[in-house]
Design a protein around this motif. Structure first.
Motif, PDB file in Angstrom:
ATOM      1  N   ASN A   1       0.820  -1.217   0.000  1.00 54.27           N
ATOM      2  CA  ASN A   1       0.000   0.000   0.000  1.00 54.27           C
ATOM      3  C   ASN A   1       0.850   1.261   0.000  1.00 54.27           C
ATOM      4  OD1 ASN A   1      -2.555  -1.589   0.863  1.00 54.27           O
ATOM      5  ND2 ASN A   1      -1.090  -2.019   2.499  1.00 54.27           N
ATOM      6  N   LEU A   2       0.255   2.334  -0.516  1.00 54.58           N
ATOM      7  CA  LEU A   2       0.833   3.672  -0.405  1.00 54.58           C
ATOM      8  C   LEU A   2      -0.197   4.550   0.290  1.00 54.58           C
ATOM      9  CD1 LEU A   2       3.350   5.386  -1.278  1.00 54.58           C
ATOM     10  CD2 LEU A   2       1.889   6.271  -3.106  1.00 54.58           C
ATOM     11  N   ILE A   3       0.233   5.280   1.317  1.00 54.53           N
ATOM     12  CA  ILE A   3      -0.688   6.034   2.164  1.00 54.53           C
ATOM     13  C   ILE A   3      -0.182   7.461   2.333  1.00 54.53           C
ATOM     14  CG2 ILE A   3      -1.746   6.142   4.464  1.00 54.53           C
ATOM     15  CD1 ILE A   3      -0.164   2.906   3.525  1.00 54.53           C
ATOM     16  N   VAL A   4      -1.110   8.424   2.347  1.00 58.89           N
ATOM     17  CA  VAL A   4      -0.773   9.808   2.658  1.00 58.89           C
ATOM     18  C   VAL A   4      -1.570  10.234   3.885  1.00 58.89           C
ATOM     19  CG1 VAL A   4      -0.208  10.414   0.274  1.00 58.89           C
ATOM     20  CG2 VAL A   4      -2.550  10.728   1.099  1.00 58.89           C
ATOM     21  N   ARG A   5      -1.129  11.320   4.507  1.00 57.74           N
ATOM     22  CA  ARG A   5      -1.834  11.857   5.681  1.00 57.74           C
ATOM     23  C   ARG A   5      -2.604  13.104   5.289  1.00 57.74           C
ATOM     24  NH1 ARG A   5      -1.257  15.896   9.244  1.00 57.74           N
ATOM     25  NH2 ARG A   5       0.670  16.542   8.215  1.00 57.74           N
ATOM     26  N   THR A   6      -3.842  13.187   5.766  1.00 59.05           N
ATOM     27  CA  THR A   6      -4.652  14.390   5.620  1.00 59.05           C
ATOM     28  C   THR A   6      -5.172  14.746   7.001  1.00 59.05           C
ATOM     29  OG1 THR A   6      -5.339  13.717   3.397  1.00 59.05           O
ATOM     30  CG2 THR A   6      -6.607  15.460   4.447  1.00 59.05           C
ATOM     31  N   GLY A   7      -4.570  15.747   7.627  1.00 59.77           N
ATOM     32  CA  GLY A   7      -4.954  16.090   8.987  1.00 59.77           C
ATOM     33  C   GLY A   7      -4.671  14.937   9.929  1.00 59.77           C
ATOM     34  N   ASP A   8      -5.694  14.479  10.628  1.00 61.64           N
ATOM     35  CA  ASP A   8      -5.500  13.378  11.582  1.00 61.64           C
ATOM     36  C   ASP A   8      -5.904  12.034  10.992  1.00 61.64           C
ATOM     37  OD1 ASP A   8      -8.224  13.699  11.485  1.00 61.64           O
ATOM     38  OD2 ASP A   8      -8.528  13.768  13.656  1.00 61.64           O
ATOM     39  N   THR A   9      -6.020  11.965   9.661  1.00 56.40           N
ATOM     40  CA  THR A   9      -6.386  10.707   9.013  1.00 56.40           C
ATOM     41  C   THR A   9      -5.302  10.250   8.047  1.00 56.40           C
ATOM     42  OG1 THR A   9      -7.550  11.788   7.170  1.00 56.40           O
ATOM     43  CG2 THR A   9      -8.839  11.288   9.135  1.00 56.40           C
ATOM     44  N   ALA A  10      -5.289   8.946   7.789  1.00 51.65           N
ATOM     45  CA  ALA A  10      -4.387   8.347   6.800  1.00 51.65           C
ATOM     46  C   ALA A  10      -5.241   7.805   5.671  1.00 51.65           C
ATOM     47  CB  ALA A  10      -3.574   7.221   7.435  1.00 51.65           C
ATOM     48  N   ARG A  11      -4.903   8.173   4.437  1.00 50.06           N
ATOM     49  CA  ARG A  11      -5.670   7.770   3.264  1.00 50.06           C
ATOM     50  C   ARG A  11      -4.852   6.821   2.402  1.00 50.06           C
ATOM     51  NH1 ARG A  11      -9.991  11.187   1.497  1.00 50.06           N
ATOM     52  NH2 ARG A  11     -10.512  12.720   3.096  1.00 50.06           N
ATOM     53  N   PHE A  12      -5.442   5.694   2.065  1.00 50.68           N
ATOM     54  CA  PHE A  12      -4.779   4.732   1.178  1.00 50.68           C
ATOM     55  C   PHE A  12      -5.029   5.169  -0.266  1.00 50.68           C
ATOM     56  CE2 PHE A  12      -4.821   2.587   5.086  1.00 50.68           C
ATOM     57  CZ  PHE A  12      -4.001   1.471   5.030  1.00 50.68           C
TER      58      PHE A  12
ATOM     59  N   ALA B   1       4.766  10.329   2.104  1.00 45.06           N
ATOM     60  CA  ALA B   1       3.821   9.215   2.142  1.00 45.06           C
ATOM     61  C   ALA B   1       4.434   8.078   2.937  1.00 45.06           C
ATOM     62  CB  ALA B   1       3.475   8.753   0.721  1.00 45.06           C
ATOM     63  N   GLY B   2       3.653   7.040   3.116  1.00 48.53           N
ATOM     64  CA  GLY B   2       4.145   5.834   3.771  1.00 48.53           C
ATOM     65  C   GLY B   2       3.931   4.639   2.861  1.00 48.53           C
ATOM     66  N   LEU B   3       4.898   3.747   2.853  1.00 48.99           N
ATOM     67  CA  LEU B   3       4.832   2.518   2.066  1.00 48.99           C
ATOM     68  C   LEU B   3       4.680   1.377   3.061  1.00 48.99           C
ATOM     69  CD1 LEU B   3       5.169   1.873  -1.001  1.00 48.99           C
ATOM     70  CD2 LEU B   3       7.574   1.418  -0.519  1.00 48.99           C
ATOM     71  N   SER B   4       3.686   0.507   2.861  1.00 47.36           N
ATOM     72  CA  SER B   4       3.462  -0.543   3.854  1.00 47.36           C
ATOM     73  C   SER B   4       3.112  -1.876   3.214  1.00 47.36           C
ATOM     74  CB  SER B   4       2.343  -0.143   4.819  1.00 47.36           C
ATOM     75  OG  SER B   4       1.077  -0.217   4.191  1.00 47.36           O
ATOM     76  N   LEU B   5       3.347  -2.925   3.980  1.00 44.38           N
ATOM     77  CA  LEU B   5       2.902  -4.276   3.642  1.00 44.38           C
ATOM     78  C   LEU B   5       1.879  -4.690   4.683  1.00 44.38           C
ATOM     79  CD1 LEU B   5       6.313  -6.024   2.876  1.00 44.38           C
ATOM     80  CD2 LEU B   5       4.473  -5.681   1.223  1.00 44.38           C
ATOM     81  N   SER B   6       0.749  -5.245   4.225  1.00 48.55           N
ATOM     82  CA  SER B   6      -0.299  -5.707   5.136  1.00 48.55           C
ATOM     83  C   SER B   6      -0.479  -7.208   4.969  1.00 48.55           C
ATOM     84  CB  SER B   6      -1.625  -5.003   4.829  1.00 48.55           C
ATOM     85  OG  SER B   6      -1.492  -3.603   4.947  1.00 48.55           O
ATOM     86  N   MET B   7      -0.673  -7.892   6.081  1.00 50.78           N
ATOM     87  CA  MET B   7      -0.808  -9.352   6.029  1.00 50.78           C
ATOM     88  C   MET B   7      -1.698  -9.841   7.168  1.00 50.78           C
ATOM     89  SD  MET B   7       3.066  -9.958   7.392  1.00 50.78           S
ATOM     90  CE  MET B   7       3.512  -8.431   6.529  1.00 50.78           C
ATOM     91  N   PRO B   8      -2.305 -11.005   7.011  1.00 50.56           N
ATOM     92  CA  PRO B   8      -3.066 -11.581   8.126  1.00 50.56           C
ATOM     93  C   PRO B   8      -2.125 -11.846   9.299  1.00 50.56           C
ATOM     94  CG  PRO B   8      -3.567 -12.706   6.057  1.00 50.56           C
ATOM     95  CD  PRO B   8      -2.370 -11.845   5.793  1.00 50.56           C
TER      96      PRO B   8
END
Length: 258
Positions: A108-119, A220-227
């Protein structure tokens, strides 16, 4: 309470899902043509045209003389934000696909908008048990890996502004403990990565690193998500190394485009 791992509803309405995704694309990325929307949604041009016509009717979209659709009054964002998000997403997608090919976990790639993180981009892995696409979703920034990393880039004064008490007048329980948050962010500044173990959703673990511009500011933030059942702490260093390599490659691509 943390949210459970998100899965589609038992009786999904495809047309509603398509309309919401199309609106999100226009809001977060700027303009798009009928053909581009159709390709992204995997639908026929005629279907995409009908979806966009309804968005225009409800002021979620507008169509210019160039026949390009853009966010309407309901969704309009600052033009420079749309440009940055669109540029980040376009540059990041090849690197997200390479991460998925290498590690077979959702990237995933995520940005911040105020107090939220948007994928703003998400590429699913191929495993049967996997974290689905989070593209377009919004979470509290302090409850996601990328959101924490982006908050760590702010000054104490900026934290006070983002989490000013008056902003949470109607939702005080959602305001984080700033002393605890600052202590956590200080640890993240030292390590350079973040791990989210069921903090945003039950059953989900994510690992993330920041993506910076040429001045060192986190974009931005780069992340890996997994179970969670598949997460092995002994693999953390190798996951972070792969993410850092992808982030540096993305940073180089962004610098070259600039």
């Amino acid at each position: 309470m943390d949210k459970p791992l998100k899965t589609p509803p038992p009786y999904p309405i495809a047309s509603v899902d398509h309309a919401l995704r199309a609106a999100t694309m226009l809001q977060m990325e700027g303009g798009a043509t009928v053909s581009q929307i159709a390709e992204r949604l995997g639908v026929a041009r005629s279907t995409a045209h009908r979806l966009l016509a309804m968005l225009v009717y409800r002021d979620f979209a507008v169509q210019g003389e160039d026949r390009v659709y853009r966010a309407g009054p309901v969704l309009e964002l600052a033009a420079h934000s749309q440009s940055l998000v669109s540029r980040l997403r376009a540059a990041a997608l090849p690197h997200l696909h390479r991460l998925v090919d290498l590690l077979d976990e959702t990237a995933n790639l995520i940005v911040r908008t105020g107090d939220t993180a948007r994928f703003i981009a998400s590429v699913e892995c191929r495993q049967a048990l996997r974290v689905g696409s989070r593209e377009g979703m919004v979470f509290p920034a302090h409850r996601t890996t990328a959101g924490l990393l982006l908050l760590a880039d702010l000054s104490e004064e900026e934290h006070e502004e983002v989490y000013a008490a008056e902003r949470y007048h109607d939702r005080p329980a959602e305001r984080p403990d700033l002393a605890r948050l600052r202590a956590e962010l200080e640890r993240l500044r030292r390590t350079g990565f973040a791990v989210n173990q069921e903090r945003s959703e039950r059953g989900l673990v994510a690992v993330g690193v920041p993506v910076r511009d040429q001045d060192g500011t986190a974009l931005a933030g780069l992340s890996l998500s997994m179970p969670g059942v598949r997460y092995d702490p002994h693999r953390l260093r190798s996951l972070v190394t792969a993410l850092e390599a992808a982030a540096h490659a993305l940073e180089a691509d962004l610098a070259a485009r600039d």
